[in-house]
Design a protein around this motif. Structure first.
Motif, short mmCIF file in Angstrom:
data_model
loop_
_atom_site.label_atom_id
_atom_site.label_comp_id
_atom_site.label_asym_id
_atom_site.label_seq_id
_atom_site.Cartn_x
_atom_site.Cartn_y
_atom_site.Cartn_z
N ALA A 73 0.85 -1.19 0.00
CA ALA A 73 0.00 0.00 0.00
C ALA A 73 0.88 1.24 0.00
O ALA A 73 2.01 1.22 0.48
CB ALA A 73 -0.90 0.00 1.23
N GLN A 74 0.35 2.31 -0.55
CA GLN A 74 1.09 3.57 -0.53
C GLN A 74 1.25 4.01 0.92
O GLN A 74 0.31 3.92 1.71
CB GLN A 74 0.35 4.64 -1.32
CG GLN A 74 1.16 5.90 -1.49
CD GLN A 74 0.52 6.87 -2.48
OE1 GLN A 74 -0.54 6.61 -3.02
NE2 GLN A 74 1.17 7.98 -2.69
N PRO A 75 2.43 4.46 1.32
CA PRO A 75 2.65 4.86 2.72
C PRO A 75 1.72 5.99 3.14
O PRO A 75 1.31 6.82 2.33
CB PRO A 75 4.11 5.33 2.75
CG PRO A 75 4.72 4.88 1.48
CD PRO A 75 3.63 4.65 0.50
N LYS A 76 1.41 6.00 4.43
CA LYS A 76 0.58 7.07 4.98
C LYS A 76 1.36 8.38 4.92
O LYS A 76 2.58 8.40 4.98
CB LYS A 76 0.20 6.75 6.42
CG LYS A 76 -0.59 5.47 6.54
CD LYS A 76 -1.56 5.55 7.67
CE LYS A 76 -2.37 4.31 7.87
NZ LYS A 76 -3.06 3.78 6.75
N GLN A 77 0.66 9.46 4.79
CA GLN A 77 1.28 10.77 4.64
C GLN A 77 1.30 11.55 5.95
O GLN A 77 1.21 12.78 5.95
CB GLN A 77 0.54 11.57 3.56
CG GLN A 77 0.51 10.89 2.20
CD GLN A 77 1.87 10.81 1.55
OE1 GLN A 77 2.65 11.75 1.61
NE2 GLN A 77 2.15 9.69 0.94
N SER A 82 7.95 9.35 15.78
CA SER A 82 8.92 8.32 15.38
C SER A 82 9.55 8.64 14.04
O SER A 82 10.75 8.44 13.85
CB SER A 82 8.22 6.96 15.30
OG SER A 82 7.80 6.55 16.57
N LEU A 83 8.75 9.13 13.10
CA LEU A 83 9.27 9.50 11.79
C LEU A 83 10.28 10.64 11.92
O LEU A 83 11.34 10.62 11.29
CB LEU A 83 8.13 9.89 10.84
CG LEU A 83 8.55 10.35 9.45
CD1 LEU A 83 9.23 9.22 8.69
CD2 LEU A 83 7.35 10.86 8.68
N MET A 84 9.96 11.62 12.73
CA MET A 84 10.87 12.76 12.92
C MET A 84 12.19 12.30 13.55
O MET A 84 13.27 12.67 13.06
CB MET A 84 10.21 13.81 13.82
CG MET A 84 8.97 14.42 13.26
SD MET A 84 9.26 15.86 12.27
CE MET A 84 9.95 16.98 13.42
N ILE A 85 12.12 11.51 14.61
CA ILE A 85 13.34 11.04 15.28
C ILE A 85 14.16 10.17 14.34
O ILE A 85 15.38 10.33 14.22
CB ILE A 85 13.00 10.29 16.59
CG1 ILE A 85 12.41 11.28 17.61
CG2 ILE A 85 14.22 9.58 17.16
CD1 ILE A 85 11.81 10.62 18.83
N GLY A 86 13.50 9.24 13.65
CA GLY A 86 14.21 8.38 12.70
C GLY A 86 14.86 9.17 11.58
O GLY A 86 15.99 8.89 11.18
#
Length: 143
Positions: A73-77, A82-86
């Motif tokens: 599936a297309q990734p969520k936007q 967690s996304l920011m830290i990663g």
């Protein structure tokens, strides 16, 4: 058949990384050096990857892969903590070393001991994240 297609796809990806110069750490760091001798090559490589992917998401809707399974599936936007830290950790590592996971694996055969050390550290970090995340989630105060 699926393993063969995966092998060919991975080899093509690795060859593309090598040909484009993305396994050359000085070229990657040159792209990140905005105040110095900036090298725009990576911008063209990124565009060469992002633009076809935009079309691929559209073409795969309602279709099945030729070699079994399903398309992801297309990734969520959404932008999460967690996304920011990663992203920050990824950017720090990328800027310091000039490698990210794909080029690190692609250059392991000729990257010398530094490439091997980076690959081992990367794998150790990937292994450490799930238990670290569980521990942090247990200690997080309820909102």
């Amino acid at each position: 058949m699926r393993a063969f297609v995966s092998l060919i796809s991975g080899a093509l990806f690795g060859a593309g990384l090598h040909i484009s110069g993305m396994t050359d750490t000085t070229r990657v760091r040159g792209f990140l050096d905005l105040a110095g001798a900036w090298d725009p090559t990576l911008a063209f490589v990124m565009g060469g990857a992002i633009l076809p992917m935009l079309g691929a998401w559209r073409l795969t809707r309602g279709r099945a892969p030729l070699v079994g399974g399903t398309f992801p599936a297309q990734p969520k936007q959404t932008i999460t903590r967690s996304l920011m830290i990663g992203s920050i950790l990824f950017g720090i590592g990328w800027g310091l070393v000039g490698l990210c996971p794909g080029p690190a694996v692609a250059s392991i055969s000729y990257g010398g001991w530094q490439g091997a050390v980076f690959l081992v550290a990367m794998l150790a970090g990937m292994w450490a994240v799930p238990p670290l995340r569980r521990a942090l989630d247990r200690h997080r105060a309820p909102a």
